[in-house]
Write a protein that holds these residues in place. Structure first.
Motif, PDB file in Angstrom:
ATOM      1  N   GLU A 145     -16.008 -15.224  -0.983  1.00  0.00           N
ATOM      2  CA  GLU A 145     -16.369 -16.377  -2.029  1.00  0.00           C
ATOM      3  C   GLU A 145     -17.159 -17.406  -1.563  1.00  0.00           C
ATOM      4  OE1 GLU A 145     -13.075 -17.933  -3.827  1.00  0.00           O
ATOM      5  OE2 GLU A 145     -14.222 -19.308  -5.238  1.00  0.00           O
ATOM      6  N   ASN A 192     -20.738 -23.090  -2.566  1.00  0.00           N
ATOM      7  CA  ASN A 192     -21.822 -23.716  -2.795  1.00  0.00           C
ATOM      8  C   ASN A 192     -23.128 -22.775  -3.374  1.00  0.00           C
ATOM      9  OD1 ASN A 192     -24.482 -25.140  -2.476  1.00  0.00           O
ATOM     10  ND2 ASN A 192     -23.572 -26.704  -1.062  1.00  0.00           N
ATOM     11  N   ASN A 193     -23.294 -22.715  -4.710  1.00  0.00           N
ATOM     12  CA  ASN A 193     -24.225 -21.828  -5.313  1.00  0.00           C
ATOM     13  C   ASN A 193     -25.679 -21.873  -4.582  1.00  0.00           C
ATOM     14  OD1 ASN A 193     -24.196 -19.469  -7.234  1.00  0.00           O
ATOM     15  ND2 ASN A 193     -25.733 -20.982  -8.183  1.00  0.00           N
ATOM     16  N   ARG A 194     -25.688 -23.429  -4.457  1.00  0.00           N
ATOM     17  CA  ARG A 194     -27.428 -23.291  -3.915  1.00  0.00           C
ATOM     18  C   ARG A 194     -27.780 -22.640  -2.522  1.00  0.00           C
ATOM     19  NH1 ARG A 194     -29.656 -26.517  -0.430  1.00  0.00           N
ATOM     20  NH2 ARG A 194     -27.666 -27.893  -0.035  1.00  0.00           N
ATOM     21  N   LEU A 200     -25.794 -20.168  -1.555  1.00  0.00           N
ATOM     22  CA  LEU A 200     -25.649 -18.691  -1.748  1.00  0.00           C
ATOM     23  C   LEU A 200     -26.879 -18.205  -2.151  1.00  0.00           C
ATOM     24  CD1 LEU A 200     -23.975 -16.089  -2.072  1.00  0.00           C
ATOM     25  CD2 LEU A 200     -23.226 -16.899  -4.457  1.00  0.00           C
ATOM     26  N   ILE A 201     -27.629 -18.906  -2.925  1.00  0.00           N
ATOM     27  CA  ILE A 201     -29.137 -18.223  -3.293  1.00  0.00           C
ATOM     28  C   ILE A 201     -29.982 -18.386  -2.096  1.00  0.00           C
ATOM     29  CG2 ILE A 201     -31.129 -18.993  -4.516  1.00  0.00           C
ATOM     30  CD1 ILE A 201     -29.448 -20.518  -6.549  1.00  0.00           C
ATOM     31  N   ARG A 247     -23.668  -8.829  -5.768  1.00  0.00           N
ATOM     32  CA  ARG A 247     -23.523 -10.269  -6.246  1.00  0.00           C
ATOM     33  C   ARG A 247     -23.030 -10.490  -7.313  1.00  0.00           C
ATOM     34  NH1 ARG A 247     -28.226 -14.902  -5.970  1.00  0.00           N
ATOM     35  NH2 ARG A 247     -27.006 -16.695  -6.926  1.00  0.00           N
ATOM     36  N   GLY A 263     -21.395 -13.542  -9.592  1.00  0.00           N
ATOM     37  CA  GLY A 263     -21.408 -14.955  -9.537  1.00  0.00           C
ATOM     38  C   GLY A 263     -21.447 -15.703  -8.259  1.00  0.00           C
ATOM     39  N   ASN A 264     -20.466 -16.351  -7.674  1.00  0.00           N
ATOM     40  CA  ASN A 264     -20.360 -16.980  -6.524  1.00  0.00           C
ATOM     41  C   ASN A 264     -19.674 -16.146  -5.317  1.00  0.00           C
ATOM     42  OD1 ASN A 264     -17.810 -17.585  -7.444  1.00  0.00           O
ATOM     43  ND2 ASN A 264     -17.754 -19.518  -6.114  1.00  0.00           N
ATOM     44  N   HIS A 265     -19.661 -14.962  -5.688  1.00  0.00           N
ATOM     45  CA  HIS A 265     -18.936 -14.038  -4.825  1.00  0.00           C
ATOM     46  C   HIS A 265     -19.949 -12.709  -4.318  1.00  0.00           C
ATOM     47  CE1 HIS A 265     -15.413 -15.417  -6.877  1.00  0.00           C
ATOM     48  NE2 HIS A 265     -14.769 -15.130  -5.846  1.00  0.00           N
TER      49      HIS A 265
END
Length: 339
Positions: free
Chosen positions: A21, A24-26, A28-29, A52, A54-56
């Motif tokens: 998990e 921080n989604n940014r 992760l991108i 991928r 979501g945020n996992h």
């Protein structure tokens, strides 16, 4: 780092996965990269699949490979958290620092040092390949040392098999971006045009020995994904015209069936950061009568050119059934008696 990891317990015959998990989604991108190319690089190098959700990120594969891939992802995410970027080189470095055991990528210098110590072996994802004869050992050394190498000799001497093994090693080690395997589409007595199907269906059976070699060194699913991602290309020689093959390991198999013009065309495809291997058997030319073999012409024209190695095999180097070596020797004696 704020990363949580969970490996669920086995459920029957389910494929095991490790779930990471990333809060921080940014970041992760940035970790995944454009079109998930960073994830693809890790997948190819470590023999796993990364999904991928979501945020996992779910890592699917063998337990040891999952653990190593998770460590790489966590290391790279930590780098992003400090404000530093990541690129292909940083990813390769993280993989090298994490990978252990026989699957660890080996640099070309490390490979040559291994040769100097007397250990002649090639590490691929599925197996360790050891040349069996002196000619094979010298051939493998030259594949690592030279940008262009020729392997010339009878069937069954490991010319193509060893070349593909070295190509796979260089790909998983990050030394090249892709493998390109090619053959002249010259029929050994058949006519491709009369076979059913589209061009790919006509050509694929002719390219089967190249697929067989790849499947010996890489898991089948990884081979398929690499082909889908164009990291491995298998195509007839005619499809090479007009291309520049940069950062690639390129193999031309059955080169005795290339014409002189085709051979010149292929040799001049060599681009920056690439290596090229030409394999063939001068006794099995299937070209029309009167058409000169590009392999024989290349031997004559390129002899003594710096950066090119010529490696020759005989019946003593055959590693198939022992009877194959005796058959080749018998034909060689007959050719000598009637020549």
């Amino acid at each position: 780092m704020g990363i949580s990891a969970l490996t669920p317990p086995p459920r029957g015959n389910d494929v095991h996965e490790t779930l990471l998990e990333f809060p921080n989604n940014r970041l992760l991108i940035d970790l995944c990269g454009e079109f998930d190319r960073n994830l693809a690089q890790i997948e190819h190098a470590m023999g796993v699949h990364i999904l991928r959700r979501g945020n996992h990120l779910a890592i699917v594969g063998a337990a040891e490979a999952r653990g190593q891939a998770a460590s790489v992802l966590q290391t790279l995410y930590g780098r992003l958290e400090t404000g530093r970027g990541i690129d292909a080189g940083e990813i390769d470095a993280a993989i090298r620092m994490t990978a252990t055991g026989p699957d660890a990528p080996v640099s070309i210098d490390e490979q040559l040092e291994m040769f100097a110590s007397g250990r002649i072996e090639i590490r691929t994802r599925k197996k360790q390949v050891e040349p069996r004869t002196e000619a094979q050992k010298n051939y493998v050394k030259n594949l690592f040392q030279h940008e262009l190498a020729f392997g010339i000799g009878p069937a069954g001497t490991g010319k193509t098999y060893l070349a593909v093994a070295v190509g796979v090693t260089m790909l998983i080690g990050g030394h090249v971006d892709r493998i390109v395997l090619s053959r002249p589409a010259v029929e050994a007595g058949e006519r491709l045009g009369f076979l059913p199907g589209d061009m790919k269906e006509k050509v694929d059976p002719y390219m089967q020995p190249l697929y067989d070699a790849l499947n010996d060194f890489l898991p089948a699913k990884q081979v398929q994904k690499l082909i889908e991602d164009k990291r491995i290309e298998i195509a007839p020689l005619a499809f090479m015209r007009g291309r520049t093959l940069a950062n690639a390991f390129v193999v031309l198999d059955e080169a005795q069936n290339a014409t002189t013009m085709q051979m010149k065309m292929f040799l001049t495809r060599l681009g920056e950061g690439s290596r090229m291997v030409i394999t063939g058997d001068r006794t099995q030319v299937d070209l029309p009568r009167g058409v000169s073999s590009g392999l024989s012409d290349a031997e004559r024209i390129l002899e003594g050119v710096k950066g090119i190695s010529f490696n020759y095999f005989t019946a003593q180097d055959v590693v198939r059934h022992p009877l194959v070596a005796r058959i080749i020797a018998a034909y060689d004696r007959d050719d000598g008696a009637t020549g």
